[in-house]
Write an enzyme that holds these catalytic residues in place. Structure first.
Site, PDB file in Angstrom:
ATOM      1  N   GLU A 141     -16.064  23.328   3.241  1.00 33.60           N
ATOM      2  CA  GLU A 141     -16.248  24.270   4.340  1.00 33.60           C
ATOM      3  C   GLU A 141     -17.083  23.647   5.435  1.00 33.60           C
ATOM      4  OE1 GLU A 141     -16.230  28.805   2.595  1.00 33.60           O
ATOM      5  OE2 GLU A 141     -17.899  28.088   3.805  1.00 33.60           O
ATOM      6  N   ASP A 200     -24.653  27.842   5.275  1.00 26.54           N
ATOM      7  CA  ASP A 200     -24.485  28.538   3.995  1.00 26.54           C
ATOM      8  C   ASP A 200     -23.756  29.839   4.291  1.00 26.54           C
ATOM      9  OD1 ASP A 200     -26.835  30.052   1.637  1.00 26.54           O
ATOM     10  OD2 ASP A 200     -24.657  29.748   1.568  1.00 26.54           O
ATOM     11  N   ASP A 252     -25.485  32.060  -0.461  1.00 26.91           N
ATOM     12  CA  ASP A 252     -25.845  32.020  -1.879  1.00 26.91           C
ATOM     13  C   ASP A 252     -26.733  30.825  -2.207  1.00 26.91           C
ATOM     14  OD1 ASP A 252     -22.788  30.499  -3.224  1.00 26.91           O
ATOM     15  OD2 ASP A 252     -24.132  29.954  -1.587  1.00 26.91           O
ATOM     16  N   ASN A 291     -21.790  31.916   2.787  1.00 26.65           N
ATOM     17  CA  ASN A 291     -21.824  33.125   1.961  1.00 26.65           C
ATOM     18  C   ASN A 291     -23.225  33.421   1.445  1.00 26.65           C
ATOM     19  OD1 ASN A 291     -21.969  31.017   0.235  1.00 26.65           O
ATOM     20  ND2 ASN A 291     -20.069  31.467  -0.867  1.00 26.65           N
ATOM     21  N   HIS A 348      -3.881  -8.147  -3.365  1.00 31.34           N
ATOM     22  CA  HIS A 348      -3.963  -7.077  -2.380  1.00 31.34           C
ATOM     23  C   HIS A 348      -4.496  -7.506  -1.024  1.00 31.34           C
ATOM     24  CE1 HIS A 348      -4.357  -3.128  -0.640  1.00 31.34           C
ATOM     25  NE2 HIS A 348      -5.596  -3.429  -0.309  1.00 31.34           N
ATOM     26  N   ASN A 359      -8.369  -2.550  -2.777  1.00 33.55           N
ATOM     27  CA  ASN A 359      -9.764  -2.236  -2.454  1.00 33.55           C
ATOM     28  C   ASN A 359     -10.048  -0.733  -2.550  1.00 33.55           C
ATOM     29  OD1 ASN A 359      -8.162  -2.222   0.050  1.00 33.55           O
ATOM     30  ND2 ASN A 359     -10.069  -1.621   1.020  1.00 33.55           N
ATOM     31  N   HIS A 360      -8.996   0.077  -2.515  1.00 30.49           N
ATOM     32  CA  HIS A 360      -9.210   1.511  -2.647  1.00 30.49           C
ATOM     33  C   HIS A 360      -9.265   1.983  -4.092  1.00 30.49           C
ATOM     34  CE1 HIS A 360      -9.146   3.381   1.437  1.00 30.49           C
ATOM     35  NE2 HIS A 360      -8.816   2.145   1.730  1.00 30.49           N
ATOM     36  N   ASP A 371       0.816  -1.221   0.000  1.00 25.43           N
ATOM     37  CA  ASP A 371       0.000   0.000   0.000  1.00 25.43           C
ATOM     38  C   ASP A 371       0.848   1.269   0.000  1.00 25.43           C
ATOM     39  OD1 ASP A 371      -2.980  -0.793   1.933  1.00 25.43           O
ATOM     40  OD2 ASP A 371      -1.716  -2.099   0.712  1.00 25.43           O
ATOM     41  N   HIS A 387      -1.045   4.523  -0.605  1.00 23.92           N
ATOM     42  CA  HIS A 387      -2.028   5.482  -0.091  1.00 23.92           C
ATOM     43  C   HIS A 387      -1.614   6.931  -0.228  1.00 23.92           C
ATOM     44  CE1 HIS A 387      -5.144   2.909   1.317  1.00 23.92           C
ATOM     45  NE2 HIS A 387      -4.329   2.176   2.046  1.00 23.92           N
ATOM     46  N   ASP A 415     -23.464  15.414  -5.017  1.00 27.01           N
ATOM     47  CA  ASP A 415     -22.832  16.455  -5.811  1.00 27.01           C
ATOM     48  C   ASP A 415     -22.418  15.896  -7.163  1.00 27.01           C
ATOM     49  OD1 ASP A 415     -19.626  18.138  -5.561  1.00 27.01           O
ATOM     50  OD2 ASP A 415     -21.443  18.671  -6.693  1.00 27.01           O
ATOM     51  N   ASP A 454     -22.280  16.960 -10.178  1.00 27.66           N
ATOM     52  CA  ASP A 454     -21.389  17.623 -11.134  1.00 27.66           C
ATOM     53  C   ASP A 454     -20.034  17.926 -10.511  1.00 27.66           C
ATOM     54  OD1 ASP A 454     -22.873  20.973 -10.895  1.00 27.66           O
ATOM     55  OD2 ASP A 454     -22.117  19.576  -9.412  1.00 27.66           O
ATOM     56  N   ASP A 475      -3.934  -0.232  -3.620  1.00 26.87           N
ATOM     57  CA  ASP A 475      -4.105   0.870  -2.669  1.00 26.87           C
ATOM     58  C   ASP A 475      -3.108   1.994  -2.907  1.00 26.87           C
ATOM     59  OD1 ASP A 475      -5.588  -0.376   0.448  1.00 26.87           O
ATOM     60  OD2 ASP A 475      -6.288  -0.374  -1.624  1.00 26.87           O
ATOM     61  N   SER A 511     -19.041  19.747  -8.230  1.00 35.07           N
ATOM     62  CA  SER A 511     -18.680  21.144  -8.085  1.00 35.07           C
ATOM     63  C   SER A 511     -18.183  21.450  -6.684  1.00 35.07           C
ATOM     64  CB  SER A 511     -19.916  22.010  -8.363  1.00 35.07           C
ATOM     65  OG  SER A 511     -20.933  21.638  -7.432  1.00 35.07           O
ATOM     66  N   HIS A 536      -2.789  -4.535   2.402  1.00 35.41           N
ATOM     67  CA  HIS A 536      -4.121  -4.280   2.963  1.00 35.41           C
ATOM     68  C   HIS A 536      -4.144  -3.947   4.449  1.00 35.41           C
ATOM     69  CE1 HIS A 536      -8.418  -4.248   2.626  1.00 35.41           C
ATOM     70  NE2 HIS A 536      -8.658  -5.402   3.199  1.00 35.41           N
ATOM     71  N   ARG A 554     -14.704  -5.133   8.027  1.00 37.74           N
ATOM     72  CA  ARG A 554     -14.590  -4.418   6.758  1.00 37.74           C
ATOM     73  C   ARG A 554     -15.913  -4.354   6.016  1.00 37.74           C
ATOM     74  NH1 ARG A 554      -8.951  -2.918   5.686  1.00 37.74           N
ATOM     75  NH2 ARG A 554      -7.591  -4.583   6.443  1.00 37.74           N
ATOM     76  N   ASP A 569      -6.006   7.456  -1.855  1.00 36.23           N
ATOM     77  CA  ASP A 569      -6.758   7.745  -0.626  1.00 36.23           C
ATOM     78  C   ASP A 569      -5.848   7.986   0.565  1.00 36.23           C
ATOM     79  OD1 ASP A 569      -9.611   5.627  -1.369  1.00 36.23           O
ATOM     80  OD2 ASP A 569      -9.412   7.804  -1.522  1.00 36.23           O
ATOM     81  N   ARG A 570      -6.305   8.804   1.460  1.00 39.91           N
ATOM     82  CA  ARG A 570      -5.646   9.159   2.722  1.00 39.91           C
ATOM     83  C   ARG A 570      -4.468  10.116   2.535  1.00 39.91           C
ATOM     84  NH1 ARG A 570      -8.258   5.504   6.313  1.00 39.91           N
ATOM     85  NH2 ARG A 570      -8.426   3.403   5.584  1.00 39.91           N
TER      86      ARG A 570
END
Lengths: 163, 630
Positions: free
Chosen positions: B603, B592, B596, B594, B284, B232-233, B171, B173, B552, B554, B200, B556, B379, B352, B203-204
């Protein structure tokens, strides 16, 4: 009298739990056995300060008749409980430790040369292995002056110990 | 006074010897206590990691709950359609669109040309120390890698002929510094220096993408000498939770989504295993009692894009009945998610959520069945970077040093020649730069633990009150420890950790309300007077983030207030918390920042970090490192 008995039992059972916790940390296979080489660590982390000789005596007491390299909890618990209840292998007070260093500092310089300390600790008493000596030296040696200011060293180690 | 030093020894022993004995005795005790602290710190990290995996299972349970309560007209429909939408992976033609991406003059990073050369790949390694590859080249590199990977078999067969030594890494990572350290010590991949990477990669850590790009480059340059196994990641849904998605979107704001989509395809095409000289199996996670390499070599591996997720929903209601589940996703999940156990047998891996725990008898049988001598897997993080088990027939190799925290563990890699005897090289990144004391690593573990405590505050208080029926607000330390374990179930040595977690006690009794107040020094921008809500937020922290990222669509980084409210409402029904609609609305509006109408996921997550609360103040603790995302 009944309350006394209750609180005595409560104390013992709390001691048992403490011992069990420390033991479990090294029980890698979750079968209530630990490698005999970790027993020293376990006993010491419970607050005891045995010498190597005292440690070997305890291990001899709790090992199987035909040593397997593993110590089982069943045997460890009663022996360790007695050790804790009797407060055997009590901690070394800071001032006594300081005295010991002062004894080695024959010229009363206030510090020790690395060679001096190494000689004593690897040849006298229950000698350090080269690895143990190196580890202690790296913590104790003042890198600028290349000596061991043992008073500072003892203070520093005592702070760490109280965390 | 002299009998204090050595009660058992006669007095004629010279004073110097007695002094030496005292010092030795004292120092050995110190070392032992340090070792115990190191082990406890390790246990904390491991148990929090496993608790996190339990969290993931809770998430999948939540999805299952959604399925059960699905009605076409309900608001759940949106969320569900997000989760189960057919991932439009796209056709080849779409991927050529990278050609239209222009590389500006200002760009100072490496320029790639294809077919790639060794110096290109080496240049990339060097450049990643402080530069980022332009998205055009990223996409092009990924397309070429995909072309290469899709022609590879499920199980690669390699050999140590010509006295070649093979290097095997575990791994990584996202720890680029560890990969660079391995290359520095061992050399870059080449036809003289073949490598197997055991999954792996992502991630992390913070440089997952760079690691992938480097490994893919060398794969393209030396296709017969670089072998990449799937971990697995290497799974899109896992990435939503553990940081890779966030990393890519953060680094590539314009094309990140495309990069992620392409990677999703690529992950499914990564081979499942490698066999060396027909004798050593490298994969793995591990094996199960049903592992059959002949069968595995014939499956369509790329059809299983998200192994654990797919597996979970196939067997959502029959999870405990492994024998009913011999199908492709299960076979693959077993390979990627299983862990060895000391006892004989094969049982579901309920920590797991997928794969199994397999015992020494299964190792014997599977190795015998396939005429193999050794299983190398990864792993699981190991303190020394590697560890044998099952009579040295199973070897775990883990290459991300400082995985939990600086100083937590070493990394290692294997060199293996025609004799098929593994040789280990260990290392630890940043070991010269910083003074990794046990203290520093320990503080980090304790911080993470305190967050857990805070998240379970009301349960803990209830448990304490069982021991304090008259509500005096105090309990004994022994009862404290029992209550902690009963609620948190982390299997930690609470009595050993007590002095680090609890400050002042009076007569061996702890004032637990005061203790909680000291623990919960939080820094958040929202005015959250609803303590219940706050606690629920902490408890479901990671799951919330994962759900938000799924919503989410798209990519963004933003979700709308309405989506937030809907999600939260569903989750709190499932969790059976009694939080009013108004409380949720207020929360949404206050987050929220700001104003909008949308919430920035990053955040939002930042707003709920537990900061401070370090009970024992240390002067030498400058910038405290909060172990936020484990």
């Amino acid at each position: 009298m009944a309350e006394d008995k209750d609180s005595a039992e409560a104390i013992v059972s709390e001691v048992h739990r403490k011992i069990s916790e420390a033991f479990d940390v090294f029980d890698h296979e979750f079968n209530k056995t630990v490698d005999v080489r970790e027993i020293g660590t376990i006993i010491r982390s419970l607050g005891c300060f045995p010498s190597e000789g005292e440690l070997h005596d305890i291990i001899a007491e709790i090992e199987e008749e035909e040593p397997t390299g593993y110590i089982c909890f069943e045997k460890f618990l009663p022996t360790m409980t007695t050790v804790l209840m009797e407060r055997r292998f009590r901690p070394i007070p800071e001032d006594l430790l300081l005295q010991a260093f002062e004894v080695l500092d024959q010229q009363k310089k206030g510090h020790l040369e690395p060679e001096e300390l190494t000689k004593y600790l690897t040849q006298e008493g229950e000698p350090f292995t080269p690895e143990e000596m190196e580890e202690m030296m790296s913590a104790a040696l003042d890198p600028d002056r290349n000596v061991i200011f043992y008073k500072d060293f003892v203070s520093m180690m005592s702070v760490d110990n109280h965390r | 006074m002299c009998c204090n030093i050595l009660p058992r020894h006669p007095h004629h022993i010279p004073t110097a010897m007695r002094a030496a004995l005292l010092i030795q005795r004292w120092y050995r005790q110190y070392v032992a206590r340090l070792e115990m602290r190191r082990r406890c710190t390790w246990n904390i990290f491991q148990s929090i990691e496993y608790a996190g995996e339990q969290d993931q299972i809770k998430l999948y349970n939540f999805f299952g709950y959604l399925m059960d309560h699905f009605t076409p007209a309900s608001s759940e429909r949106n969320l569900i359609s997000h989760i189960f939408r057919e991932h439009d992976i796209g056709r080849d033609v779409e991927w050529e669109s990278y050609k239209s991406i222009e590389v500006p003059e200002l760009y100072s990073g490496p320029h790639l040309s294809f077919p790639m050369t060794f110096s290109n790949a080496a240049e990339l390694v060097e450049a990643f120390k402080n530069k980022q590859l332009h998205s055009r080249y990223v996409l092009q590199l990924l397309v070429e890698s995909w072309r290469r990977l899709r022609i590879l078999p499920n199980i690669s067969q390699i050999s140590t002929c010509h006295s070649k030594e093979i290097t095997i890494c575990g791994d990584l990572h996202g720890h680029l510094e560890d990969l660079l350290l391995v290359f520095y010590k061992n050399g870059l991949p080449s036809s003289e220096r073949p490598y197997v990477f055991n999954g792996d990669y992502v991630d992390r850590g913070k440089d997952s993408l760079e690691i992938l790009l480097i490994l893919f480059s060398f794969l393209l340059v030396y296709p017969n000498d670089v072998h990449l196994n799937r971990g697995n990641h290497e799974d899109h849904i896992v990435n939503l939770r553990y940081g890779f998605t966030k990393e890519v979107l953060g680094k590539y704001k314009l094309h990140g989504k495309k990069i992620l989509k392409l990677l999703q395809k690529i992950f499914s095409w990564l081979p499942l295993a490698t066999v060396i000289d027909h004798k050593v199996l490298v994969l793995h996670g591990g094996i199960s009692d049903t592992t059959d390499l002949h069968l595995l070599s014939r499956v369509d591996r790329h059809k299983v894009t998200n192994p654990l997720f797919t597996f979970f929903f196939i067997c959502y209601k029959v999870f405990s009945h492994r024998t009913l589940l011999i199908n492709i996703p299960t076979l693959i999940v077993d390979l990627l998610w299983s862990d060895p156990m000391p006892q004989d047998g094969c049982i579901p891996n309920d920590v797991r959520g997928g794969g199994c725990y397999w015992g020494p008898n299964v190792t014997e049988e599977v190795l015998r069945r396939h005429n193999l001598t050794l299983l190398i897997r990864s792993h699981e993080c190991k303190q020394e970077g590697y560890e044998f088990c099952h009579n040295r027939k199973v070897l775990t190799i883990f290459s991300a040093s400082n995985y939990y925290e600086v100083g937590s563990n070493r990394g290692a890699y294997i060199r293996m020649g025609p004799d098929l005897v593994p040789h280990f090289i260990q290392y630890q990144a940043n070991s010269e730069d910083c003074v990794c004391s046990v203290g520093q690593t320990e503080r980090s573990a304790l911080k993470a633990l305190r967050e857990k405590l805070f998240a379970h505050k009301s349960e803990l208080v209830s448990a304490f009150q069982v021991y304090d029926p008259e509500h005096k607000g105090r309990i004994s330390l022994g009862n404290w420890a029992s209550a902690m374990e009963a609620v948190l179930k982390l299997g930690l040595p609470w009595r050993m950790l007590r002095s680090q977690l609890v400050g002042e006690t009076v007569d061996g009794m702890l004032d637990y309300q005061l203790w909680f107040r000291e623990l919960s020094i939080t820094e958040h921008k929202t005015e959250l007077s609803n303590a219940n809500l706050l606690e629920t937020m902490y408890k479901n922290h990671s799951n919330l983030e994962t759900i938000f990222r799924i919503i989410d669509t798209d990519n963004s980084g933003l979700i709308s207030l309405e989506e937030f409210r809907q999600t939260w409402k569903l989750l709190s029904t499932h969790l059976q918390t009694d939080i009013s609609d108004k409380a949720i609305s207020d929360l949404a509006v206050s987050i929220d920042f700001n104003k909008d109408g949308s919430i920035d996921i990053n955040e939002f997550m930042e707003a709920f970090r537990l900061v401070g609360g370090d009970l024992l103040q240390h002067e030498d603790d400058p910038s405290a490192q909060v172990l936020h995302e484990i």
